[in-house]
Design an enzyme around this catalytic site. Structure first.
Site, PDB file in Angstrom:
ATOM      1  N   ASP A  21     106.934  61.138  -3.789  1.00 50.13           N
ATOM      2  CA  ASP A  21     106.981  60.273  -2.793  1.00 50.13           C
ATOM      3  C   ASP A  21     105.529  59.262  -4.239  1.00 50.13           C
ATOM      4  O   ASP A  21     105.199  59.602  -4.502  1.00 50.13           O
ATOM      5  CB  ASP A  21     105.913  61.317  -1.634  1.00 50.13           C
ATOM      6  N   ASP A  23     102.737  56.809  -1.505  1.00 49.79           N
ATOM      7  CA  ASP A  23     101.533  56.336  -0.328  1.00 49.79           C
ATOM      8  C   ASP A  23     101.286  57.536  -0.385  1.00 49.79           C
ATOM      9  O   ASP A  23     101.959  58.408   0.187  1.00 49.79           O
ATOM     10  CB  ASP A  23     102.283  55.776   0.515  1.00 49.79           C
TER      11      ASP A  23
END
Length: 403
Positions: A21, A23
């Site tokens: 991922d 953020d």
């Protein structure tokens, strides 16, 4: 067929697949224009600035400390993918900042434009048939439905008062939590987040990637230590087994503020599922077997009962969140419960702010007067009765729920 060929290729070069991922996992992003005006930005080479085609919005991202070295070492064991709730343009812009040569991720980028969802992530989007060689690194478990492939990292927050700028799931999560009378992750974090007007959190001593690198190395070593035809050569077996050792033998009681009695099935709560996935036994009842009471407010009866008998550790939810993020029990002394009366999920934002302000302004004598000591005494009596013997540290019967 292509997936099988990919698996054989990875086996040959002794690698696994790692989905990252973006953020709050390996970067933190903001649109706050004050970043440009700050000298701090000019002094920090890990703060990057970019715009997307057709947009005047300026994105600022801060790379998580140690990211370059982390990617360099992980790439030797894993083939890297990006999976983000951001747009394709945003994902490619961030990838260019953290991988200028394009050698780490190449075209292995999946965004919300391709996934078709802004609330959930699914491994089947990338690996429709076989996930036995796939590891996921993300700061959120809920978007993956607590996948056995997941390693949850502690969320990285550098810019103050900013979470995940691409998350569309926050309001949905809060609505569901309100319906079932339980606190969200954000609710629990309220007492521990420092609110101010400075766009920077000045203390960037985050070293979570070092911890994750050790976990990823252990998973890789364990996988390739097994024969290729061994059914246990599967990360969906390896990861859950490793996690179960972290809180093995720990018996957790949750405060009613965290898990409301109105919740018909507490085992469906995200925090309950997280604790049990790491080997803990969870209960709504405080008994002689309880090792850890997790609470937010010191005014609650369970906290008074636990302090009266002194048989278990009383800690904030951060102890559980950090222990499960670092795959190691954290020292309880660093997570001792401090006074904070968290608002009910049923109240509005304005009511929550007013309740917090009133609670902070109330004198200590008033807080003590508001405690229903009759209820507290009854709970202590129930506690003793459940223990079954006078010696509170002895073996007792406990109405716990194990998963």
């Amino acid at each position: 067929r292509l997936e099988a060929e990919n698996a054989r290729r990875l086996l040959k070069i002794r690698k696994l697949s790692l989905i990252l991922d973006l953020d709050q996992t390996i970067v933190h992003a903001t649109w706050d224009k004050r970043v440009d005006e700050s000298q701090y930005k000019a002094d920090d080479k890990d703060i990057r600035r970019f715009t997307l085609p057709g947009s005047d919005v300026v994105y600022y991202i801060k790379l998580r400390p140690g990211l370059a070295e982390f990617l360099k070492q992980v790439e030797e064991m894993y083939e890297l993918h990006i999976y983000t709730m951001g747009t394709r343009g945003y994902a490619e812009a961030v990838a260019k900042e953290i991988d200028p040569s394009g050698s780490l991720f190449k075209e292995r980028i999946l965004s919300r434009d391709e996934s078709g969802s802004v609330t959930q992530k699914k491994l089947q989007r990338l690996f429709p048939c076989d996930t036995s060689m796939v590891v996921v690194l993300d700061d959120r478990s809920d978007v993956w439905s607590f996948s056995p492939n997941l390693i949850r990292i502690k969320p990285y927050e550098f810019f103050t008062n900013v979470g995940d700028i691409h998350s569309q799931n926050t309001q949905i999560t809060q609505a569901v939590a309100g319906k079932f009378h339980q606190l969200t992750y954000s609710d629990i974090m309220i007492p521990f987040v420092e609110q101010n007007d400075d766009p920077f959190s000045r203390h960037d001593d985050d070293n979570e990637l070092d911890t994750v690198l050790q976990i990823l190395t252990t998973i890789h070593t364990t996988f390739y230590s097994k024969p290729a035809d061994d059914k246990e050569a599967d990360v969906t077996h390896i990861i859950p087994h490793m996690k179960k050792q972290v809180l093995k033998g720990v018996i957790i009681t949750f405060s009613d503020v965290i898990l409301s009695p109105d919740l018909k099935d507490p085992t469906l709560s995200w925090i309950w599922q997280m604790a049990t996935s790491f080997g803990a036994t969870c209960s709504l009842d405080l008994t002689g077997k309880t090792t850890h009471l997790i609470a937010i407010s010191t005014s609650k009866n369970k906290v008074h009962a636990a302090r009266e008998y002194g048989h278990c550790k009383i800690v904030s939810p951060l102890w559980l969140l950090d222990s499960t993020a670092r795959w190691k029990m954290q020292p309880e002394e660093a997570y001792e419960l401090k006074e904070y009366q968290i608002p009910s999920p049923k109240t509005s934002t304005e009511d929550e702010e007013q309740a917090l302000q009133d609670d902070q302004e109330a004198p200590e004598e008033e807080l003590i007067e508001n405690i229903n000591w009759d209820d507290a005494n009854r709970e202590v009596e129930d506690f003793i009765n459940e223990s079954g013997i006078d010696d509170i540290w002895g073996d007792t019967d406990s109405d716990t729920v194990e998963r």
